[in-house]
Design a protein around this motif. Sequence first.
Motif, short mmCIF file in Angstrom:
data_model
loop_
_atom_site.label_atom_id
_atom_site.label_comp_id
_atom_site.label_asym_id
_atom_site.label_seq_id
_atom_site.Cartn_x
_atom_site.Cartn_y
_atom_site.Cartn_z
N LYS A 1 0.96 -1.26 -0.01
CA LYS A 1 -0.02 0.08 0.04
C LYS A 1 0.97 1.25 -0.06
O LYS A 1 0.36 2.33 -0.63
CB LYS A 1 -1.08 0.08 1.44
N MET A 2 1.86 1.23 0.64
CA MET A 2 2.93 2.34 0.74
C MET A 2 3.43 2.49 -0.47
O MET A 2 3.36 3.62 -1.08
CB MET A 2 3.76 2.12 1.98
N SER A 3 3.95 1.41 -1.22
CA SER A 3 4.68 1.47 -2.32
C SER A 3 3.66 2.13 -3.41
O SER A 3 4.07 2.96 -4.16
CB SER A 3 5.18 0.05 -2.83
N PHE A 4 2.48 1.78 -3.49
CA PHE A 4 1.32 2.21 -4.30
C PHE A 4 1.12 3.79 -4.03
O PHE A 4 1.04 4.48 -5.23
CB PHE A 4 0.14 1.40 -4.23
N TYR A 5 1.01 3.98 -2.89
CA TYR A 5 0.85 5.31 -2.62
C TYR A 5 1.94 6.27 -3.21
O TYR A 5 1.76 7.29 -3.52
CB TYR A 5 0.44 5.62 -1.12
N LEU A 6 3.16 5.76 -2.78
CA LEU A 6 4.46 6.58 -2.98
C LEU A 6 4.47 6.66 -4.77
O LEU A 6 4.86 7.82 -5.43
CB LEU A 6 5.53 5.85 -2.42
#
Length: 184
Positions: A176-181
């Motif tokens: 999720k963090m990777s997608f958001y970034l």
Amino acid sequence: MNNQNIIEKVSVPYAEALLELAQTSNLLLEAGQDLLFISDTLSNSKDLQTFLANPLINVLAKKNLLNELFKSRINNFILNFLLVLVDRRRISLLIIIINKYLELSYRLESTTIAELSTTVALNEDQQNSLIQKIKVITNSKNVKLVTNIDSNLIGGFIIKIGSKVIDASLAGKLKKMSFYLNTN
């Protein structure tokens, strides 16, 4: 229609017939336990799976092996069911039929099946606590928790209840963090 759909369509009537027979004989619980035992036996022996699925092996040889393996360990009507599957050349679908049977019997008993993937096995208190929370979420009387260990999760757990997925894993949070970034 793909091969998996055809296999499921063939397997469902057998599972339904077995469920009906177990209900009329008042042996629903015992049949479920016997089928789980058979499923475990098959899962632990690839040679047995290959032997039963091989269409070149004589029907009588398959029946003799099933009698030898299960005669004193399971109910006679379950053994007879296995022999009917051999006669009809459907024994290769046994695991799928067992899974369909269990799914139908759980639905009949208002049991929700929750698949838990975690990095480490939960102790009994943790499992009971999780089952109670799932009962509240799903408004079910009974919950069957199917646990499998997945070291790829890094930490945390994933619960699948039907089509719903609750991802509380470290790997999921990192995705999720990777997608958001990546989107910003």
